[in-house]
Motif scaffolding. Structure first.
Motif, PDB file in Angstrom:
ATOM      1  N   ALA A  90      83.603   7.513 -36.934  1.00 56.55           N
ATOM      2  CA  ALA A  90      82.414   6.835 -37.452  1.00 56.55           C
ATOM      3  C   ALA A  90      81.141   7.617 -37.142  1.00 56.55           C
ATOM      4  N   PHE A  91      80.851   7.817 -35.863  1.00 57.62           N
ATOM      5  CA  PHE A  91      79.631   8.536 -35.506  1.00 57.62           C
ATOM      6  C   PHE A  91      79.784  10.023 -35.787  1.00 57.62           C
ATOM      7  N   GLY A  92      80.973  10.568 -35.538  1.00 57.03           N
ATOM      8  CA  GLY A  92      81.207  11.976 -35.844  1.00 57.03           C
ATOM      9  C   GLY A  92      81.018  12.267 -37.314  1.00 57.03           C
ATOM     10  N   GLY A  93      81.432  11.336 -38.182  1.00 52.99           N
ATOM     11  CA  GLY A  93      81.210  11.518 -39.608  1.00 52.99           C
ATOM     12  C   GLY A  93      79.737  11.532 -39.956  1.00 52.99           C
ATOM     13  N   PHE A  94      78.976  10.646 -39.312  1.00 52.14           N
ATOM     14  CA  PHE A  94      77.525  10.629 -39.527  1.00 52.14           C
ATOM     15  C   PHE A  94      76.899  11.959 -39.100  1.00 52.14           C
ATOM     16  N   VAL A  95      77.257  12.444 -37.912  1.00 52.89           N
ATOM     17  CA  VAL A  95      76.711  13.707 -37.420  1.00 52.89           C
ATOM     18  C   VAL A  95      77.081  14.850 -38.360  1.00 52.89           C
ATOM     19  N   ALA A  96      78.333  14.873 -38.784  1.00 48.57           N
ATOM     20  CA  ALA A  96      78.802  15.963 -39.645  1.00 48.57           C
ATOM     21  C   ALA A  96      78.034  16.004 -40.959  1.00 48.57           C
TER      22      ALA A  96
ATOM     23  N   ALA B 201      71.934   5.382 -42.631  1.00 45.96           N
ATOM     24  CA  ALA B 201      72.974   5.212 -41.617  1.00 45.96           C
ATOM     25  C   ALA B 201      72.410   4.591 -40.340  1.00 45.96           C
ATOM     26  N   VAL B 202      71.233   5.049 -39.927  1.00 44.65           N
ATOM     27  CA  VAL B 202      70.595   4.494 -38.726  1.00 44.65           C
ATOM     28  C   VAL B 202      70.266   3.021 -38.934  1.00 44.65           C
ATOM     29  N   ALA B 203      69.745   2.671 -40.114  1.00 42.83           N
ATOM     30  CA  ALA B 203      69.377   1.284 -40.394  1.00 42.83           C
ATOM     31  C   ALA B 203      70.593   0.366 -40.425  1.00 42.83           C
ATOM     32  N   MET B 204      71.742   0.898 -40.814  1.00 46.76           N
ATOM     33  CA  MET B 204      72.937   0.063 -40.928  1.00 46.76           C
ATOM     34  C   MET B 204      73.644  -0.146 -39.597  1.00 46.76           C
ATOM     35  N   ARG B 205      73.282   0.614 -38.578  1.00 46.80           N
ATOM     36  CA  ARG B 205      73.948   0.422 -37.285  1.00 46.80           C
ATOM     37  C   ARG B 205      73.703  -0.975 -36.713  1.00 46.80           C
ATOM     38  N   PRO B 206      72.457  -1.471 -36.667  1.00 49.15           N
ATOM     39  CA  PRO B 206      72.273  -2.860 -36.208  1.00 49.15           C
ATOM     40  C   PRO B 206      72.983  -3.870 -37.105  1.00 49.15           C
ATOM     41  N   VAL B 207      73.068  -3.576 -38.405  1.00 46.15           N
ATOM     42  CA  VAL B 207      73.776  -4.476 -39.313  1.00 46.15           C
ATOM     43  C   VAL B 207      75.245  -4.561 -38.913  1.00 46.15           C
ATOM     44  N   GLY B 208      75.839  -3.416 -38.566  1.00 51.26           N
ATOM     45  CA  GLY B 208      77.229  -3.418 -38.123  1.00 51.26           C
ATOM     46  C   GLY B 208      77.418  -4.255 -36.874  1.00 51.26           C
ATOM     47  N   GLY B 209      76.479  -4.151 -35.933  1.00 54.33           N
ATOM     48  CA  GLY B 209      76.561  -4.979 -34.733  1.00 54.33           C
ATOM     49  C   GLY B 209      76.377  -6.450 -35.046  1.00 54.33           C
TER      50      GLY B 209
ATOM     51  N   VAL C 110      85.435  -0.890 -43.193  1.00 48.24           N
ATOM     52  CA  VAL C 110      84.559   0.286 -43.156  1.00 48.24           C
ATOM     53  C   VAL C 110      85.355   1.559 -43.400  1.00 48.24           C
ATOM     54  N   PHE C 111      86.465   1.719 -42.696  1.00 48.49           N
ATOM     55  CA  PHE C 111      87.246   2.948 -42.848  1.00 48.49           C
ATOM     56  C   PHE C 111      87.895   3.022 -44.229  1.00 48.49           C
ATOM     57  N   ALA C 112      88.236   1.878 -44.804  1.00 46.81           N
ATOM     58  CA  ALA C 112      88.771   1.879 -46.164  1.00 46.81           C
ATOM     59  C   ALA C 112      87.707   2.353 -47.156  1.00 46.81           C
ATOM     60  N   VAL C 113      86.480   1.856 -46.991  1.00 46.33           N
ATOM     61  CA  VAL C 113      85.380   2.269 -47.867  1.00 46.33           C
ATOM     62  C   VAL C 113      85.119   3.765 -47.725  1.00 46.33           C
TER      63      VAL C 113
ATOM     64  N   GLY D  96      77.287   4.104 -40.789  1.00 48.00           N
ATOM     65  CA  GLY D  96      76.338   3.431 -39.917  1.00 48.00           C
ATOM     66  C   GLY D  96      76.855   2.080 -39.448  1.00 48.00           C
ATOM     67  N   THR D  97      77.429   1.304 -40.366  1.00 47.45           N
ATOM     68  CA  THR D  97      78.016   0.019 -40.008  1.00 47.45           C
ATOM     69  C   THR D  97      79.142   0.201 -39.002  1.00 47.45           C
ATOM     70  N   GLY D  98      79.952   1.228 -39.203  1.00 46.14           N
ATOM     71  CA  GLY D  98      81.076   1.473 -38.299  1.00 46.14           C
ATOM     72  C   GLY D  98      80.650   1.814 -36.891  1.00 46.14           C
ATOM     73  N   THR D  99      79.567   2.585 -36.741  1.00 49.28           N
ATOM     74  CA  THR D  99      79.112   2.919 -35.388  1.00 49.28           C
ATOM     75  C   THR D  99      78.682   1.673 -34.624  1.00 49.28           C
ATOM     76  N   GLY D 100      78.022   0.742 -35.326  1.00 50.27           N
ATOM     77  CA  GLY D 100      77.638  -0.502 -34.672  1.00 50.27           C
ATOM     78  C   GLY D 100      78.836  -1.356 -34.310  1.00 50.27           C
TER      79      GLY D 100
END
Length: 406
Positions: free
Chosen positions: A235-241, A272-280, A295-298, A328-332
């Motif tokens: 999740a986060f590694g994908g965002f960084v990449a 992605a940053v904005a969606m992290r709180p949404v994921g939480g 999330v992983f399916a999407v 972003g949702t996945g990281t949260g």
């Protein structure tokens, strides 16, 4: 239809039954500290091309120079997380902020060679460790039913890297090489002073016992640590990449100029940053295991769509924005699971390992994408591998993690 609510875990020692009146202030302070230290941590990356020309670096030397603080910051989360369990964020945040200001000033005024920048970048990596300070700190201040949103808000502090991306080059051009470093050092020092007077660890937070090495070894032996590390690496590694490699991909595949590609990548990062709180927040209200499976399916489906390089407007843009939202949702959601599955006394140590896995997980996809393009002249295989990795993470979540969370 009413949302599905997960079975509540028994209240663990040190878990507050309800939010303290000071919790909001503590969350705001932790998020600010995370953002300013990440701003410092990311200072060298925007200057990579400038330093390449100034120091006459090869492409490999430039890549190493930019990578050093990221690698050190990712690995440094492991001991820093364990220390936070013992010493508390009240001590750790001001100390790390002040110590980070030292290499920032050195890079702005003292570094003149590749060796100097590598040394400065090594110690600059300390700024990337504050993620492992804030997670256990915020975790202690909020009850289980509110932790997903709180940790997601704190995690949005990773947007400090976007501040650096938007401001560093512009400030350098306008005011000279040392100016952005001076600004960041001043902000770090100001935050350290404010944190010293304002930050407070929750009085009833559990205090970890045992030696640092012993506790790290225990965290590494816990199966949940490796399982959550794998999910966060995707999740986060994908965002960084994507934040690192997307400009190159857009230039190579669609012929965009570098400025346009950088702006589109900035949009990816912001979403992605904005969606992290949404994921939480969603994890507090829905089953976080089901959320992560979705999330992983999407991610898998969108990666397969991107593999065929559809027109950038509108299909390609929609695919990449969808990937940003899902990652972003996945990281949260992953750290909502950390709060549920890990005892309060171990959250810092486990967070350090999981956070390190996420940071390091972002290095391999760009290497793979570059190698695939060099070998085949297309990115299809690289995106297929991303889809397969996301599918594997989804299966792990739906089986092993589901049983653990039951």
């Amino acid at each position: 239809m009413e949302p599905v609510v997960t079975k509540s875990l028994p209240r663990q020692p040190g878990s507050p039954a309800r939010p303290d009146a000071r919790a909001g202030l503590m969350l705001a302070m932790a998020t600010a500290g995370f953002a300013v230290t990440f701003w410092a941590w990311a200072l060298l990356s925007p200057l990579g091309a400038t330093l390449r020309d100034q120091l006459q670096l090869s492409s490999l030397q430039q890549a190493v120079l930019v990578a050093v603080p990221v690698i050190v910051g990712s690995l440094g989360r492991i001991p820093v997380g364990a220390l936070t369990d013992r010493l508390g964020a009240r001590r750790m945040f001001p100390v790390v902020a002040l110590l980070t200001a030292v290499p920032v000033l050195y890079l702005g005024h003292g570094a003149t060679s590749l060796t100097g920048y590598l040394v400065g970048g090594f110690f600059l990596g300390l700024g990337g460790t504050t993620f492992a300070i804030g997670i256990p700190f915020v975790n202690a201040w909020y009850p289980p039913r509110r932790r997903g949103l709180a940790l997601g808000i704190f995690g949005a502090g990773m947007g400090g890297t976007a501040i650096s991306a938007f401001s560093t080059v512009q400030l350098t051009k306008a005011f000279g090489h040392s100016f952005p470093f001076d600004v960041v050092a001043a902000v770090l020092a100001g935050y350290a002073v404010l944190a010293f007077f304002v930050l407070r660890d929750r009085p009833d937070r559990p205090h970890a016992t045992g030696s640092l090495l012993g506790r790290l070894a225990m965290a590494l032996r816990m199966p949940v640590t490796s399982q959550l590390s794998a999910l966060y690496a995707v999740a986060f590694g994908g965002f960084v990449a994507f934040s690192v490699y997307l400009p190159t991909y857009l230039v190579t595949s669609f012929g965009l100029d570098r400025g346009d590609a950088a702006l589109r990548t900035a949009g990816f990062v912001v979403l992605a940053v904005a969606m992290r709180p949404v994921g939480g927040w969603l994890s507090d209200r829905l089953d976080p295991v089901k959320l992560l499976v979705a999330v992983f399916a999407v991610v898998g489906v969108l990666a397969l769509g991107a593999a065929f390089e559809p027109p950038l407007v509108p299909v390609g843009t929609a695919l990449f924005l969808g990937l940003a939202g899902a990652l972003g949702t996945g990281t949260g959601a992953v750290f909502a699971l950390v709060a549920r599955l890990v005892a309060p006394t171990e959250v810092g140590a486990v967070t350090g390992v999981v956070g390190a896995a996420g940071g390091l997980g972002g290095f391999f996809p760009p290497l793979v994408m570059g190698a695939v393009y060099s070998a085949t002249g297309a990115y299809l295989l690289g995106f297929v591998l991303l889809a397969a990795t996301a599918a594997g993470a989804g299966v792990l979540t739906a089986t092993v993690i589901r049983r653990r969370a039951a």
